[in-house]
Design a protein around this motif. Sequence first.
Motif, PDB file in Angstrom:
ATOM      1  N   ARG A  80       0.542  -3.447  -2.139  1.00  0.00           N
ATOM      2  CA  ARG A  80       1.371  -3.634  -3.338  1.00  0.00           C
ATOM      3  C   ARG A  80       2.619  -2.758  -3.264  1.00  0.00           C
ATOM      4  O   ARG A  80       2.565  -1.606  -2.825  1.00  0.00           O
ATOM      5  N   ILE A  81       3.755  -3.332  -3.684  1.00  0.00           N
ATOM      6  CA  ILE A  81       5.004  -2.591  -3.854  1.00  0.00           C
ATOM      7  C   ILE A  81       5.484  -2.816  -5.281  1.00  0.00           C
ATOM      8  O   ILE A  81       5.518  -3.960  -5.762  1.00  0.00           O
ATOM      9  N   ALA A  82       5.851  -1.735  -5.958  1.00  0.00           N
ATOM     10  CA  ALA A  82       6.370  -1.847  -7.320  1.00  0.00           C
ATOM     11  C   ALA A  82       7.588  -0.942  -7.467  1.00  0.00           C
ATOM     12  O   ALA A  82       7.641   0.155  -6.910  1.00  0.00           O
ATOM     13  N   ILE A  83       8.575  -1.425  -8.212  1.00  0.00           N
ATOM     14  CA  ILE A  83       9.765  -0.643  -8.549  1.00  0.00           C
ATOM     15  C   ILE A  83       9.797  -0.479 -10.069  1.00  0.00           C
ATOM     16  O   ILE A  83       9.794  -1.475 -10.813  1.00  0.00           O
ATOM     17  N   ASP A  84       9.794   0.788 -10.530  1.00  0.00           N
ATOM     18  CA  ASP A  84       9.761   1.070 -11.968  1.00  0.00           C
ATOM     19  C   ASP A  84       8.613   0.338 -12.653  1.00  0.00           C
ATOM     20  O   ASP A  84       8.762  -0.182 -13.774  1.00  0.00           O
ATOM     21  N   GLY A  85       7.477   0.261 -11.956  1.00  0.00           N
ATOM     22  CA  GLY A  85       6.290  -0.380 -12.517  1.00  0.00           C
ATOM     23  C   GLY A  85       6.290  -1.885 -12.409  1.00  0.00           C
ATOM     24  O   GLY A  85       5.290  -2.531 -12.760  1.00  0.00           O
ATOM     25  N   ARG A  86       7.362  -2.478 -11.915  1.00  0.00           N
ATOM     26  CA  ARG A  86       7.452  -3.934 -11.807  1.00  0.00           C
ATOM     27  C   ARG A  86       6.945  -4.378 -10.428  1.00  0.00           C
ATOM     28  O   ARG A  86       7.509  -3.987  -9.409  1.00  0.00           O
ATOM     29  N   PRO A  87       5.900  -5.209 -10.358  1.00  0.00           N
ATOM     30  CA  PRO A  87       5.390  -5.659  -9.058  1.00  0.00           C
ATOM     31  C   PRO A  87       6.427  -6.516  -8.331  1.00  0.00           C
ATOM     32  O   PRO A  87       6.973  -7.463  -8.895  1.00  0.00           O
TER      33      PRO A  87
END
Length: 501
Positions: free
Chosen positions: A305-312
């Motif tokens: 999994r990769i998320a930016i600012d909690g966004r998947p």
Amino acid sequence: MKIELKQIHKRFGPVHANNDVTLTVAGGTIHGLLGENGAGKSTLMKVLSGFISADSGEIMLNGRSVTFNSPADAIQNGVGMLHQDPLDFPPMRLLDNFIAGRDGGLRQNRTAAEAEFRKLCQQFDFDLDPDAFVFDITVGERQQLEIVRLLWLGVQGLILDEPTTGISAPQKVKLFATLKQLAAQGKSIIFVSHKLEDVEELCSEATVLRQGAVTGRMPAPFETDGLIEMMFGQVFEVGERPSVPLGSPLLQISDLTISDERLDMAHVDLEIAAGEVIGIAGLEGSGQRLLMQACAGLLPTTHGRIAIDGRPLTNAGYTRYTDAGVAFMPANRMDEGLVPGLTIAEHMILAQRQVQKKAGLPTKSTIDFEIAQQQAETNIAEFNIKGRPDSTVESLSGGNQQRTLLALLPPKLRLLIMEHPTRGLDVESALYIWGKLLARREEGTAIMYSSADLDEILQYSDRIVICFGGQVTAVVPTATTSVTALGYLIAGRTVNEQPNE
């Protein structure tokens, strides 16, 4: 071979690239040619190697005046050049590249040619497979291939243009040992670089260029501040990196697996906070590029999994990542970052229209080139780019190409991912680039970057990610790490382990 360049002048339009340059290199020596990016080093060496002709001046070899109309003329007279980007044919085998420049081309007696190839490789301890393809070997191995090819062609004067750019530390050690061996055989070596430490380690004398002219010469042992002052007209101080409070978690990577045709990278876990600078260190091909491309949306993952600012964002497209405030600056500026043939102004237009599009602002179907010219002039001044709005990007030096890439970045970013941000840059350009990057850090931008320069990694990172053999083997805080410790870690050992003899 004694090499003399006398009163060389070369202009490109209004630019006086070489201004009355005189240089003498004695046989059996390694002579350093130092200068900042754009100082005229490569131009001078292209004159000596026959790639371009001087407007005036004289080339002398062993006291004999010569004229070169092509690189083939120079090689026939014993002068060859190893360019920063080796001139080879990646889809072809090493043996084909080895024999391609010789009279008769590929119609050589391949058995005899292979015997010569193996003999030269054995002489310099090069581990090169003649049946391998060039696109499967490293930059350092491509340099080795070019060296044995030039030696087979009878070169007695060897020019190397920024040869330590893009090679690993072990390959650099082998390159330096090779050059010392060649000098001991009586060959003349011209070592073109902006890296003071390389020249100080290798060369017996150095000539310095600034703005196309010779500003001084110095024999070994070298006085570092004196060389810097000749290069830039002043001595630079590396200031302390300001402390910035870190924000909330910005990039979150969980149990990530990434693959390409050469390497699998598995089970990566990493969290980066807003305002944090993460350096990625490892031997070439250890997985750094895979990890950064995946975090920029340029390479799909097979697990995790990769998320930016909690966004998947796992396996979302590159556009989704850029919309989330992620930008990627590649190491290969001309092939992946810039568009050959386009001017600085045209690049600025493209970048501005992308920013407007992401912001939901209307973009006109026509372009006001007068306004675009003014905006380009503003950016050229702000980022200290040595070029004009109508300069094509391929005409710029490496440092100015990097400054141009920096000027093209969107104004607000959450995560900036960079491959070798200062590769091939002189000290002034490197300090300038990092000044701009750290200013973004103060705005909350997280920075992830790879570098082969361990001093750079320690100078600018908060934490260092160690990659080895497709694995993240350690994440270490900079404050408790040394260059020696990093050297062991990237080689797959701990500080307490001794290297195998």
